[in-house]
Write a protein that holds these residues in place. Sequence first.
Motif, PDB file in Angstrom:
ATOM      1  N   ALA A  98       0.957  -1.162  -0.117  1.00 29.50           N
ATOM      2  CA  ALA A  98       0.154  -0.211  -0.012  1.00 29.50           C
ATOM      3  C   ALA A  98       0.744   1.214   0.066  1.00 29.50           C
ATOM      4  O   ALA A  98       0.521   2.177  -0.657  1.00 29.50           O
ATOM      5  N   GLU A  99       1.962   1.361   0.693  1.00 29.53           N
ATOM      6  CA  GLU A  99       2.772   2.372   0.901  1.00 29.53           C
ATOM      7  C   GLU A  99       3.648   2.633  -0.558  1.00 29.53           C
ATOM      8  O   GLU A  99       3.520   3.715  -1.028  1.00 29.53           O
ATOM      9  N   ILE A 114       3.640  -6.148 -13.829  1.00 25.80           N
ATOM     10  CA  ILE A 114       3.979  -6.480 -12.593  1.00 25.80           C
ATOM     11  C   ILE A 114       4.761  -7.934 -12.961  1.00 25.80           C
ATOM     12  O   ILE A 114       4.210  -8.923 -13.749  1.00 25.80           O
ATOM     13  N   ALA A 115       6.118  -7.993 -12.755  1.00 27.54           N
ATOM     14  CA  ALA A 115       6.791  -9.085 -13.202  1.00 27.54           C
ATOM     15  C   ALA A 115       7.471  -9.981 -11.840  1.00 27.54           C
ATOM     16  O   ALA A 115       7.821  -9.363 -10.976  1.00 27.54           O
ATOM     17  N   SER A 116       7.133 -10.996 -11.874  1.00 22.34           N
ATOM     18  CA  SER A 116       7.578 -12.005 -10.662  1.00 22.34           C
ATOM     19  C   SER A 116       7.493 -13.545 -11.337  1.00 22.34           C
ATOM     20  O   SER A 116       6.352 -13.910 -11.773  1.00 22.34           O
ATOM     21  N   VAL A 125       1.511 -10.011  -4.757  1.00 16.92           N
ATOM     22  CA  VAL A 125       0.283 -10.226  -4.813  1.00 16.92           C
ATOM     23  C   VAL A 125      -0.642  -8.934  -4.390  1.00 16.92           C
ATOM     24  O   VAL A 125      -1.530  -8.850  -5.013  1.00 16.92           O
ATOM     25  N   GLU A 126      -0.179  -8.604  -3.159  1.00 19.64           N
ATOM     26  CA  GLU A 126      -0.980  -7.559  -2.839  1.00 19.64           C
ATOM     27  C   GLU A 126      -0.732  -6.221  -3.700  1.00 19.64           C
ATOM     28  O   GLU A 126      -1.952  -5.666  -3.675  1.00 19.64           O
ATOM     29  N   LEU A 127       0.223  -5.848  -4.107  1.00 19.55           N
ATOM     30  CA  LEU A 127       0.261  -4.791  -4.918  1.00 19.55           C
ATOM     31  C   LEU A 127      -0.762  -4.968  -6.027  1.00 19.55           C
ATOM     32  O   LEU A 127      -1.518  -4.126  -6.474  1.00 19.55           O
ATOM     33  N   LEU A 160      -0.396 -14.072  -8.584  1.00 17.98           N
ATOM     34  CA  LEU A 160      -0.312 -13.039  -9.456  1.00 17.98           C
ATOM     35  C   LEU A 160      -1.196 -13.257 -10.509  1.00 17.98           C
ATOM     36  O   LEU A 160      -1.924 -12.449 -11.034  1.00 17.98           O
ATOM     37  N   PRO A 161      -0.924 -14.457 -11.328  1.00 21.25           N
ATOM     38  CA  PRO A 161      -1.998 -14.560 -12.666  1.00 21.25           C
ATOM     39  C   PRO A 161      -3.501 -14.401 -12.278  1.00 21.25           C
ATOM     40  O   PRO A 161      -3.967 -14.306 -13.351  1.00 21.25           O
ATOM     41  N   ASP A 162      -3.760 -14.828 -11.092  1.00 22.86           N
ATOM     42  CA  ASP A 162      -5.411 -14.460 -10.451  1.00 22.86           C
ATOM     43  C   ASP A 162      -5.913 -13.274 -10.600  1.00 22.86           C
ATOM     44  O   ASP A 162      -6.957 -13.250 -10.835  1.00 22.86           O
TER      45      ASP A 162
END
Length: 248
Positions: A98-99, A114-116, A125-127, A160-162
């Motif tokens: 969040a920050e 977003i790369a992971s 995942v949170e971002l 992430l893919p979700d």
Amino acid sequence: MTYDYPGLAKTAIDRLLKDQLKSVDAAADLVAAALLDDGVLQAFGTGHARLIVHELAGRAGGLIPVNLVRLQDVVFFGDRSPASILDPTLERDPGLAAEVLELAAPRPGDPWLIASNSGINGSVVELARLVREAGHPVIAVCSLAHSRTVPSRHPSGLRLPDLADLVIDNGAPPGDAALELPDGTRVGALSNLVGVVIVQLLTEGVARRMLAAGVTPPVYRSMNLPDGDRANAARLAAYGSRIRPIEP
């Protein structure tokens, strides 16, 4: 000595071009439309995936309207101490997302890449969750083979893919290392190699779409050419603080 990695690399890139070009094209369509509407591509990655988003941002031949977003931003642009981000497992913690998002200050409609490789760590995942919740489109670059076979480290259980509108699969195996040596040791990571090809394809695709729309693509000129600084300063001025320097 005979090396097997070049053959693995060629196979991985050939597979990308065969299986993922439609996804790359869809991502280029999305990003080009946003940039033509005065948007900025927000690019985030942790761990070694940071190399992929670095390849997108602030480099010769790259698109200017790309903002590099990192966990380190809470130190560089926030008020945290350097010691607070030294833990190498920090990417597993969703608490900073969040920050990081607040500091990035994206405008409505800005797309995110977003790369992971694994797509399971809490911060990633949170971002992605927060970005999607705020209405931003999300492009994920990851290994589906890895992400689908390991548990998420996010409390929701999501990966992430979700949370992505578009997924570009880098084709790397679980654990990334694709080359097994005679004693069972595995070397030869593929995710960054293929990831760099993905973002260069995306850059070319976006630039070509902008040209087709009658707009000169805003692209960095090498700062190591005599007129590079002048040319880049003029192009960057249009975006102001929306694009932060990659090395503050």
